[in-house]
Structure formats: C-alpha cells, structure tokens
Design a protein around this motif. Structure first.
Motif, PDB file in Angstrom:
ATOM      1  N   SER A  21       0.771  -1.487  -0.112  1.00  0.00           N
ATOM      2  CA  SER A  21      -0.020  -0.244   0.224  1.00  0.00           C
ATOM      3  C   SER A  21       0.410   1.152   0.114  1.00  0.00           C
ATOM      4  CB  SER A  21      -0.762  -0.140   1.376  1.00  0.00           C
ATOM      5  OG  SER A  21      -0.096   0.109   2.362  1.00  0.00           O
ATOM      6  N   LEU A  22       1.556   1.000   0.264  1.00  0.00           N
ATOM      7  CA  LEU A  22       3.178   2.347   0.139  1.00  0.00           C
ATOM      8  C   LEU A  22       3.571   2.924  -0.960  1.00  0.00           C
ATOM      9  CD1 LEU A  22       4.756   1.461   3.570  1.00  0.00           C
ATOM     10  CD2 LEU A  22       2.573   3.425   2.827  1.00  0.00           C
ATOM     11  N   ILE A  23       4.189   3.831  -1.342  1.00  0.00           N
ATOM     12  CA  ILE A  23       5.187   4.114  -2.523  1.00  0.00           C
ATOM     13  C   ILE A  23       6.518   4.030  -2.041  1.00  0.00           C
ATOM     14  CG2 ILE A  23       5.510   5.373  -4.325  1.00  0.00           C
ATOM     15  CD1 ILE A  23       2.639   6.279  -4.089  1.00  0.00           C
ATOM     16  N   ARG A  24       7.618   3.636  -2.940  1.00  0.00           N
ATOM     17  CA  ARG A  24       9.121   3.727  -2.478  1.00  0.00           C
ATOM     18  C   ARG A  24       9.618   4.516  -3.267  1.00  0.00           C
ATOM     19  NH1 ARG A  24      13.454  -0.146  -4.348  1.00  0.00           N
ATOM     20  NH2 ARG A  24      15.063  -0.073  -3.273  1.00  0.00           N
ATOM     21  N   VAL A  25      10.125   5.351  -2.352  1.00  0.00           N
ATOM     22  CA  VAL A  25      10.967   6.511  -2.603  1.00  0.00           C
ATOM     23  C   VAL A  25      12.842   5.540  -2.909  1.00  0.00           C
ATOM     24  CG1 VAL A  25      11.907   8.550  -2.733  1.00  0.00           C
ATOM     25  CG2 VAL A  25       9.423   7.929  -1.544  1.00  0.00           C
ATOM     26  N   VAL A  26      13.324   5.333  -3.882  1.00  0.00           N
ATOM     27  CA  VAL A  26      14.295   4.426  -3.785  1.00  0.00           C
ATOM     28  C   VAL A  26      16.026   5.878  -4.962  1.00  0.00           C
ATOM     29  CG1 VAL A  26      14.276   4.567  -6.471  1.00  0.00           C
ATOM     30  CG2 VAL A  26      15.650   2.942  -4.853  1.00  0.00           C
ATOM     31  N   LYS A  27      16.976   5.998  -3.684  1.00  0.00           N
ATOM     32  CA  LYS A  27      17.698   6.781  -3.949  1.00  0.00           C
ATOM     33  C   LYS A  27      19.076   5.748  -5.376  1.00  0.00           C
ATOM     34  CE  LYS A  27      21.491   9.226  -2.624  1.00  0.00           C
ATOM     35  NZ  LYS A  27      22.432  10.417  -1.432  1.00  0.00           N
ATOM     36  N   SER A  28      19.109   5.787  -6.629  1.00  0.00           N
ATOM     37  CA  SER A  28      19.716   4.552  -7.286  1.00  0.00           C
ATOM     38  C   SER A  28      21.001   4.822  -6.602  1.00  0.00           C
ATOM     39  CB  SER A  28      19.441   4.718  -8.803  1.00  0.00           C
ATOM     40  OG  SER A  28      20.167   6.185  -9.279  1.00  0.00           O
ATOM     41  N   PRO A  29      21.571   3.687  -7.564  1.00  0.00           N
ATOM     42  CA  PRO A  29      23.608   3.551  -7.448  1.00  0.00           C
ATOM     43  C   PRO A  29      23.576   4.802  -7.556  1.00  0.00           C
ATOM     44  CG  PRO A  29      22.730   1.507  -7.726  1.00  0.00           C
ATOM     45  CD  PRO A  29      21.802   2.363  -7.264  1.00  0.00           C
ATOM     46  N   GLU A  30      23.728   5.947  -8.664  1.00  0.00           N
ATOM     47  CA  GLU A  30      24.567   6.771  -9.863  1.00  0.00           C
ATOM     48  C   GLU A  30      23.591   8.261  -8.686  1.00  0.00           C
ATOM     49  OE1 GLU A  30      21.712   5.105 -11.435  1.00  0.00           O
ATOM     50  OE2 GLU A  30      23.677   3.379 -11.654  1.00  0.00           O
ATOM     51  N   GLU A  32      19.722   9.849  -8.382  1.00  0.00           N
ATOM     52  CA  GLU A  32      19.035  10.274  -8.912  1.00  0.00           C
ATOM     53  C   GLU A  32      17.648   9.373  -7.568  1.00  0.00           C
ATOM     54  OE1 GLU A  32      16.296  10.138 -12.701  1.00  0.00           O
ATOM     55  OE2 GLU A  32      18.677   9.774 -12.858  1.00  0.00           O
ATOM     56  N   VAL A  33      17.272   9.890  -7.447  1.00  0.00           N
ATOM     57  CA  VAL A  33      15.894   9.892  -6.495  1.00  0.00           C
ATOM     58  C   VAL A  33      15.058  10.387  -7.348  1.00  0.00           C
ATOM     59  CG1 VAL A  33      14.931  10.766  -4.101  1.00  0.00           C
ATOM     60  CG2 VAL A  33      17.254  11.394  -4.593  1.00  0.00           C
ATOM     61  N   SER A  34      13.777   9.049  -7.276  1.00  0.00           N
ATOM     62  CA  SER A  34      12.626   8.812  -7.814  1.00  0.00           C
ATOM     63  C   SER A  34      11.610   7.906  -7.153  1.00  0.00           C
ATOM     64  CB  SER A  34      13.189   8.480  -9.305  1.00  0.00           C
ATOM     65  OG  SER A  34      13.739   6.785  -9.029  1.00  0.00           O
ATOM     66  N   LEU A  35      10.630   7.648  -7.913  1.00  0.00           N
ATOM     67  CA  LEU A  35       9.301   7.022  -7.364  1.00  0.00           C
ATOM     68  C   LEU A  35       9.691   5.674  -7.670  1.00  0.00           C
ATOM     69  CD1 LEU A  35       6.519   9.110  -6.972  1.00  0.00           C
ATOM     70  CD2 LEU A  35       8.098   8.834  -4.627  1.00  0.00           C
ATOM     71  N   ASP A  36       9.190   5.309  -6.872  1.00  0.00           N
ATOM     72  CA  ASP A  36       9.231   3.093  -7.337  1.00  0.00           C
ATOM     73  C   ASP A  36       7.935   2.697  -7.059  1.00  0.00           C
ATOM     74  OD1 ASP A  36      10.175   0.841  -8.789  1.00  0.00           O
ATOM     75  OD2 ASP A  36      11.386   0.453  -6.811  1.00  0.00           O
ATOM     76  N   VAL A  76      13.967  17.854  -7.008  1.00  0.00           N
ATOM     77  CA  VAL A  76      13.668  17.094  -6.866  1.00  0.00           C
ATOM     78  C   VAL A  76      13.089  16.751  -6.105  1.00  0.00           C
ATOM     79  CG1 VAL A  76      13.998  14.661  -5.527  1.00  0.00           C
ATOM     80  CG2 VAL A  76      16.490  15.541  -7.119  1.00  0.00           C
ATOM     81  N   TRP A  77      12.164  16.824  -5.175  1.00  0.00           N
ATOM     82  CA  TRP A  77      11.053  17.077  -4.435  1.00  0.00           C
ATOM     83  C   TRP A  77       9.821  17.428  -5.563  1.00  0.00           C
ATOM     84  CZ3 TRP A  77      10.249  15.171   0.075  1.00  0.00           C
ATOM     85  CH2 TRP A  77      10.875  14.973   0.996  1.00  0.00           C
ATOM     86  N   GLU A  78      10.299  18.707  -6.247  1.00  0.00           N
ATOM     87  CA  GLU A  78       8.539  18.775  -7.067  1.00  0.00           C
ATOM     88  C   GLU A  78       8.818  18.175  -8.418  1.00  0.00           C
ATOM     89  OE1 GLU A  78      10.906  22.666  -9.248  1.00  0.00           O
ATOM     90  OE2 GLU A  78      10.489  23.347  -7.313  1.00  0.00           O
ATOM     91  N   GLY A  79       9.773  17.063  -9.043  1.00  0.00           N
ATOM     92  CA  GLY A  79       9.703  16.174  -9.863  1.00  0.00           C
ATOM     93  C   GLY A  79       8.902  14.633  -8.857  1.00  0.00           C
ATOM     94  N   LEU A  80       8.889  14.816  -7.566  1.00  0.00           N
ATOM     95  CA  LEU A  80       7.964  13.379  -6.797  1.00  0.00           C
ATOM     96  C   LEU A  80       6.663  14.118  -6.895  1.00  0.00           C
ATOM     97  CD1 LEU A  80      11.066  13.212  -3.958  1.00  0.00           C
ATOM     98  CD2 LEU A  80      10.557  11.279  -5.843  1.00  0.00           C
ATOM     99  N   GLU A  81       6.148  14.893  -6.504  1.00  0.00           N
ATOM    100  CA  GLU A  81       5.043  15.766  -6.132  1.00  0.00           C
ATOM    101  C   GLU A  81       4.657  15.693  -7.726  1.00  0.00           C
ATOM    102  OE1 GLU A  81       5.816  19.831  -4.681  1.00  0.00           O
ATOM    103  OE2 GLU A  81       6.233  18.868  -2.337  1.00  0.00           O
ATOM    104  N   SER A  82       5.477  15.423  -8.712  1.00  0.00           N
ATOM    105  CA  SER A  82       4.506  15.693  -9.582  1.00  0.00           C
ATOM    106  C   SER A  82       3.814  13.855 -10.354  1.00  0.00           C
ATOM    107  CB  SER A  82       5.008  16.229 -10.862  1.00  0.00           C
ATOM    108  OG  SER A  82       6.547  16.013 -10.908  1.00  0.00           O
TER     109      SER A  82
END
Length: 91
Positions: A21-30, A32-36, A76-82
């Motif tokens: 039921s949760l969304i994973r926020v991931v920081k890749s080895p490179e 980059e932060v994104s929603l998974d 990054v925050w704006e990208g996560l929100e969008s």
C-alpha cells in the motif's frame, strides 16, 4: 499457517502499513531519486503513503534527507510531487 505480510513505515506519517500500500522512494546507485511504484528498482529505499500530504510532511521533517544521508535539491521534491499526482490511487 498464514503468510507473513511485509510491513514498512511511512516516512511522512510514521505509521506502519503493508508494503504493497506504500510507494517506495528510491535513491539509485548513481544518486538519482525517483518514485518506484513496483518496488523493484535497485538502490536505497524509503516508503511513503500514496498521499501528497505525507510527502509534504516528509519534506518538512527532512525524513528523506535522513534516509538517504544527504540533501535533496528542490527540483527532486517537485519531481516527486508531480510523479505522485500522475499515478492513479490504486497503483
């Protein structure tokens, strides 16, 4: 014997909920932060409810910065929100 349900804590509201039921926020080895949404991307993960308010609380308390051991730029925050606005509630 019933199957064990994996539980994770939302970094925004700090409630324990089912991992599905949760969304994973991931920081890749490179770095980059994104929603998974599938929970399969490699990297360090933190979990947030599919509620934009929880993401705002996580930003205010700097929970993701602590989880990823570093500052997150405002874009990054704006990208996560969008990204969160784009996803349907049942995903």
């Amino acid at each position: 014997m019933p199957k064990k349900i994996p539980m994770r804590q939302c970094v925004g509201c700090r409630e324990m909920k089912e991992k599905k039921s949760l969304i994973r926020v991931v920081k890749s080895p490179e770095g980059e932060v994104s929603l998974d949404f599938k929970g399969k991307l490699p990297g360090r993960g933190a979990y947030v409810c599919p509620n934009p308010e929880c993401l705002k609380r996580a930003r205010k308390s700097r929970a993701l910065e602590r989880a990823f051991s570093g500052a997150l730029p405002s874009e990054v925050w704006e990208g996560l929100e969008s990204q969160m606005k784009e996803v349907p509630p049942d995903a």
